[in-house]
Design a protein around this motif. Structure first.
Motif, PDB file in Angstrom:
ATOM      1  N   ASN A   1       0.832  -1.205   0.000  1.00 32.79           N
ATOM      2  CA  ASN A   1       0.000   0.000   0.000  1.00 32.79           C
ATOM      3  C   ASN A   1       0.866   1.255   0.000  1.00 32.79           C
ATOM      4  O   ASN A   1       0.580   2.235  -0.697  1.00 32.79           O
ATOM      5  CB  ASN A   1      -0.923  -0.005   1.215  1.00 32.79           C
ATOM      6  CG  ASN A   1      -1.983  -1.082   1.122  1.00 32.79           C
ATOM      7  OD1 ASN A   1      -2.363  -1.499   0.020  1.00 32.79           O
ATOM      8  ND2 ASN A   1      -2.479  -1.543   2.268  1.00 32.79           N
ATOM      9  N   ALA A   2       1.960   1.210   0.779  1.00 25.51           N
ATOM     10  CA  ALA A   2       2.853   2.371   0.810  1.00 25.51           C
ATOM     11  C   ALA A   2       3.535   2.579  -0.538  1.00 25.51           C
ATOM     12  O   ALA A   2       3.710   3.718  -1.003  1.00 25.51           O
ATOM     13  CB  ALA A   2       3.895   2.183   1.913  1.00 25.51           C
TER      14      ALA A   2
ATOM     15  N   LYS B   1       1.783   6.654  -7.015  1.00 30.21           N
ATOM     16  CA  LYS B   1       0.736   7.569  -7.454  1.00 30.21           C
ATOM     17  C   LYS B   1       0.996   9.013  -7.059  1.00 30.21           C
ATOM     18  O   LYS B   1       0.256   9.899  -7.462  1.00 30.21           O
ATOM     19  CB  LYS B   1      -0.603   7.112  -6.874  1.00 30.21           C
ATOM     20  CG  LYS B   1      -1.102   5.803  -7.460  1.00 30.21           C
ATOM     21  CD  LYS B   1      -2.413   5.392  -6.842  1.00 30.21           C
ATOM     22  CE  LYS B   1      -2.909   4.068  -7.416  1.00 30.21           C
ATOM     23  NZ  LYS B   1      -4.187   3.656  -6.783  1.00 30.21           N
ATOM     24  N   GLY B   2       2.023   9.229  -6.265  1.00 38.26           N
ATOM     25  CA  GLY B   2       2.336  10.580  -5.856  1.00 38.26           C
ATOM     26  C   GLY B   2       1.560  11.059  -4.655  1.00 38.26           C
ATOM     27  O   GLY B   2       1.593  12.254  -4.325  1.00 38.26           O
TER      28      GLY B   2
END
Length: 257
Positions: A143-144, A150-151
């Motif tokens: 997730n990180a 994605k910024g």
């Protein structure tokens, strides 16, 4: 009734009490409930109650007969060297011992099986917890990573945490190895044959030797130095008088024409 009385008179023997030793008592009271143990009070289907009534009756009879025996000067104590033969034979007692031993072994096996099952359940539980924790850490890291791609986040803390955890594991393993030391087999071989250090791979390059180019000589490396020939290794004359190749000879012929 007359016939019964006649038979009783024929086999009755008029003997003294010390020859008969018969004691007749009435119902004996229970010391706990303080109630008379009559035939109506004792339940014949209750084994414990029935046996306790027999025990109380026999105990009261013994207490009533002992004073009379002492009065008649009849010894009531068994001598120390008295040997009483058992009612059961040795073969029967051996069978009983074997049966008891087999029961005890079966109980021990059952207890060991219970302990093994409990240990397996505990080990399985610990393994499931470890797998769940690893899956959770992996999910958080993914997730990180997605957020960073994605910024949405510019933090790379998850990489530092992973490196620190791996380094901690390596340090822990290294400390365990240093504490543990060589095993008994290795120590015995070192004591018997000695420990001469590493033999194989002693001439391999290291990082320092690979980066060190102080002893490099280009003339020697490219066969330009004096006395350094080709594969024969015998001097430069042989290298200079070497026959040209087929294509070079063909070109020379074409030029001569």
């Amino acid at each position: 009734q007359d016939g019964l009385k006649q038979c009783l008179a024929e086999f009755r023997q008029q003997l003294t009490w010390v020859e008969r030793l018969d004691v007749t008592l009435g119902p004996v009271a229970d010391p706990v409930s303080q109630s008379a143990s009559t035939s109506d009070a004792v339940d014949p289907e209750n084994d414990f109650q029935r046996e306790m009534s027999f025990y109380r009756q026999a105990h009261a009879a013994v207490l009533a007969a002992l004073p009379r025996l002492r009065k008649l000067q009849v010894p009531t104590r068994r001598p120390d060297d008295y040997f009483a033969e058992m009612a059961k034979s040795d073969q029967q007692m051996q069978k009983i011992r074997q049966k008891l031993k087999s029961k005890q072994e079966a109980m021990e096996r059952s207890e060991k099986a219970k302990q093994l099952r409990a240990m397996r359940k505990y080990g399985k539980k610990v393994q499931v917890e470890i797998l769940q924790r690893r899956q959770k850490e992996k999910k958080n890291m993914l997730n990180a990573v997605k957020k960073y791609q994605k910024g949405l986040s510019d933090k790379l803390d998850f990489l530092d945490e992973e490196q620190t955890s791996s380094q901690g594991n390596k340090k822990g393993n290294a400390s365990q190895r240093t504490k543990k030391g060589p095993n008994a087999k290795r120590r015995y071989k070192n004591q018997k044959f000695g420990f001469g250090g590493k033999k194989k791979g002693s001439k391999w390059n290291t990082k320092e030797s690979f980066n060190d180019v102080s002893s490099f000589q280009s003339k020697v490396a490219h066969n330009k130095g004096p006395g350094k020939g080709g594969r024969g290794g015998k001097g430069g004359k042989k290298a200079l008088n070497k026959r040209p190749g087929k294509r070079a000879r063909q070109k020379m012929k074409n030029r001569a024409r």
